[in-house]
Scaffold this motif. Structure first.
Motif, PDB file in Angstrom:
ATOM      1  N   ASP A  19      36.587  53.752  38.198  1.00 31.58           N
ATOM      2  CA  ASP A  19      37.992  53.359  38.340  1.00 31.58           C
ATOM      3  C   ASP A  19      38.191  52.501  39.585  1.00 31.58           C
ATOM      4  N   GLU A  20      37.532  52.866  40.672  1.00 29.03           N
ATOM      5  CA  GLU A  20      37.595  52.082  41.911  1.00 29.03           C
ATOM      6  C   GLU A  20      37.007  50.685  41.679  1.00 29.03           C
ATOM      7  N   TRP A  21      35.872  50.627  40.978  1.00 32.29           N
ATOM      8  CA  TRP A  21      35.182  49.367  40.676  1.00 32.29           C
ATOM      9  C   TRP A  21      36.096  48.426  39.882  1.00 32.29           C
ATOM     10  N   LEU A  22      36.683  48.948  38.814  1.00 38.06           N
ATOM     11  CA  LEU A  22      37.526  48.109  37.966  1.00 38.06           C
ATOM     12  C   LEU A  22      38.804  47.700  38.691  1.00 38.06           C
ATOM     13  N   ALA A  23      39.333  48.575  39.534  1.00 38.21           N
ATOM     14  CA  ALA A  23      40.493  48.218  40.347  1.00 38.21           C
ATOM     15  C   ALA A  23      40.113  47.123  41.355  1.00 38.21           C
ATOM     16  N   PHE A  24      38.917  47.217  41.909  1.00 40.56           N
ATOM     17  CA  PHE A  24      38.413  46.192  42.820  1.00 40.56           C
ATOM     18  C   PHE A  24      38.374  44.834  42.124  1.00 40.56           C
ATOM     19  N   LEU A  25      37.830  44.794  40.909  1.00 41.02           N
ATOM     20  CA  LEU A  25      37.775  43.531  40.173  1.00 41.02           C
ATOM     21  C   LEU A  25      39.177  43.011  39.871  1.00 41.02           C
ATOM     22  N   ASN A  26      40.046  43.890  39.400  1.00 40.41           N
ATOM     23  CA  ASN A  26      41.425  43.476  39.082  1.00 40.41           C
ATOM     24  C   ASN A  26      42.173  42.973  40.308  1.00 40.41           C
ATOM     25  N   SER A  27      41.936  43.567  41.455  1.00 44.49           N
ATOM     26  CA  SER A  27      42.678  43.168  42.655  1.00 44.49           C
ATOM     27  C   SER A  27      42.074  41.948  43.344  1.00 44.49           C
ATOM     28  N   ASN A  28      40.918  41.489  42.874  1.00 42.62           N
ATOM     29  CA  ASN A  28      40.268  40.311  43.451  1.00 42.62           C
ATOM     30  C   ASN A  28      40.034  39.245  42.387  1.00 42.62           C
ATOM     31  N   MET A  29      41.008  39.064  41.507  1.00 42.41           N
ATOM     32  CA  MET A  29      40.826  38.174  40.363  1.00 42.41           C
ATOM     33  C   MET A  29      40.579  36.719  40.767  1.00 42.41           C
ATOM     34  N   GLU A  30      41.165  36.269  41.853  1.00 44.71           N
ATOM     35  CA  GLU A  30      40.903  34.895  42.297  1.00 44.71           C
ATOM     36  C   GLU A  30      39.412  34.719  42.621  1.00 44.71           C
ATOM     37  N   ALA A  31      38.830  35.678  43.315  1.00 41.15           N
ATOM     38  CA  ALA A  31      37.393  35.623  43.635  1.00 41.15           C
ATOM     39  C   ALA A  31      36.554  35.788  42.373  1.00 41.15           C
ATOM     40  N   VAL A  32      37.003  36.651  41.459  1.00 34.87           N
ATOM     41  CA  VAL A  32      36.290  36.803  40.181  1.00 34.87           C
ATOM     42  C   VAL A  32      36.203  35.443  39.501  1.00 34.87           C
ATOM     43  N   ARG A  33      37.302  34.730  39.442  1.00 30.61           N
ATOM     44  CA  ARG A  33      37.317  33.420  38.770  1.00 30.61           C
ATOM     45  C   ARG A  33      36.384  32.431  39.448  1.00 30.61           C
ATOM     46  N   GLU A  34      36.222  32.535  40.771  1.00 29.87           N
ATOM     47  CA  GLU A  34      35.282  31.662  41.486  1.00 29.87           C
ATOM     48  C   GLU A  34      33.849  31.864  40.997  1.00 29.87           C
ATOM     49  N   THR A  35      33.535  33.092  40.602  1.00 33.16           N
ATOM     50  CA  THR A  35      32.157  33.394  40.194  1.00 33.16           C
ATOM     51  C   THR A  35      31.880  33.020  38.743  1.00 33.16           C
ATOM     52  N   LEU A  36      32.917  32.826  37.944  1.00 28.78           N
ATOM     53  CA  LEU A  36      32.720  32.596  36.509  1.00 28.78           C
ATOM     54  C   LEU A  36      32.128  31.219  36.202  1.00 28.78           C
ATOM     55  N   GLU A  37      32.617  30.166  36.828  1.00 29.63           N
ATOM     56  CA  GLU A  37      32.130  28.814  36.535  1.00 29.63           C
ATOM     57  C   GLU A  37      30.623  28.663  36.772  1.00 29.63           C
ATOM     58  N   PRO A  38      30.089  29.098  37.923  1.00 27.35           N
ATOM     59  CA  PRO A  38      28.644  28.943  38.128  1.00 27.35           C
ATOM     60  C   PRO A  38      27.801  29.702  37.086  1.00 27.35           C
ATOM     61  N   GLU A  39      28.368  30.754  36.510  1.00 26.05           N
ATOM     62  CA  GLU A  39      27.663  31.540  35.493  1.00 26.05           C
ATOM     63  C   GLU A  39      27.923  31.015  34.080  1.00 26.05           C
ATOM     64  N   GLU A  40      28.714  29.944  33.955  1.00 28.81           N
ATOM     65  CA  GLU A  40      29.145  29.447  32.649  1.00 28.81           C
ATOM     66  C   GLU A  40      29.758  30.574  31.821  1.00 28.81           C
ATOM     67  N   MET A  41      30.498  31.446  32.506  1.00 24.61           N
ATOM     68  CA  MET A  41      31.152  32.578  31.859  1.00 24.61           C
ATOM     69  C   MET A  41      32.575  32.158  31.517  1.00 24.61           C
ATOM     70  N   TYR A  42      32.868  32.035  30.229  1.00 30.29           N
ATOM     71  CA  TYR A  42      34.173  31.564  29.787  1.00 30.29           C
ATOM     72  C   TYR A  42      35.146  32.721  29.566  1.00 30.29           C
ATOM     73  N   VAL A  43      34.636  33.838  29.093  1.00 28.43           N
ATOM     74  CA  VAL A  43      35.440  35.043  28.875  1.00 28.43           C
ATOM     75  C   VAL A  43      34.557  36.232  29.246  1.00 28.43           C
ATOM     76  N   GLU A  44      35.092  37.124  30.038  1.00 24.45           N
ATOM     77  CA  GLU A  44      34.380  38.373  30.338  1.00 24.45           C
ATOM     78  C   GLU A  44      35.426  39.475  30.391  1.00 24.45           C
ATOM     79  N   THR A  45      35.229  40.490  29.588  1.00 27.67           N
ATOM     80  CA  THR A  45      36.157  41.603  29.502  1.00 27.67           C
ATOM     81  C   THR A  45      35.357  42.894  29.554  1.00 27.67           C
TER      82      THR A  45
END
Length: 123
Positions: A19-45
């Motif tokens: 729960d802490e992990w998923l809250a961490f990801l949700n609360s840092n969505m701008e940083a999450v999005r920064e990591t998606l382009e280099p991984e060619e990750m278009y959708v991750e759920t």
């Protein structure tokens, strides 16, 4: 394009840390999005489920062909490093990840056409 859905078992007693992990990801969505382009990750759920008292996490992703060759473990980004920490603490390494098989993929052409590596847009 690579489409995946994989189930991972959570270690016993780690639900609060998940729960802490998923809250961490949700609360840092701008940083999450920064990591998606280099991984060619278009959708991750990430989905969660409990079956007979056992917790599981499911990763659904749509990514570019080259994206699968890049490991989050090799990323220097601070968010990915924290993500890997949570992974090691929460995911059961003795449980073989369950790859679900896509049988039908439905997506409008315009959406699929827009899913391409950023570097190709500039060429």
């Amino acid at each position: 394009m690579l489409i995946e859905l994989t189930r991972f078992r959570v270690l016993p007693g780690k639900r609060a840390l998940v729960d802490e992990w998923l809250a961490f990801l949700n609360s840092n969505m701008e940083a999450v999005r920064e990591t998606l382009e280099p991984e060619e990750m278009y959708v991750e759920t990430i989905f969660a489920e409990t079956i007979d008292g056992v917790d599981y996490l499911y990763w659904y992703s749509v990514q570019g062909e080259q994206g699968a060759s890049r490991s989050v473990r090799d990323s220097p980004h601070w968010l990915d490093q924290k993500h890997v920490y949570y992974w090691r603490e929460c995911i059961d390494p003795t449980y073989e990840p369950q790859q679900l098989t896509p049988r039908v993929h439905m997506m409008p052409e315009r959406v699929q056409a827009s899913m391409k590596p950023l570097k190709q847009e500039n060429t």
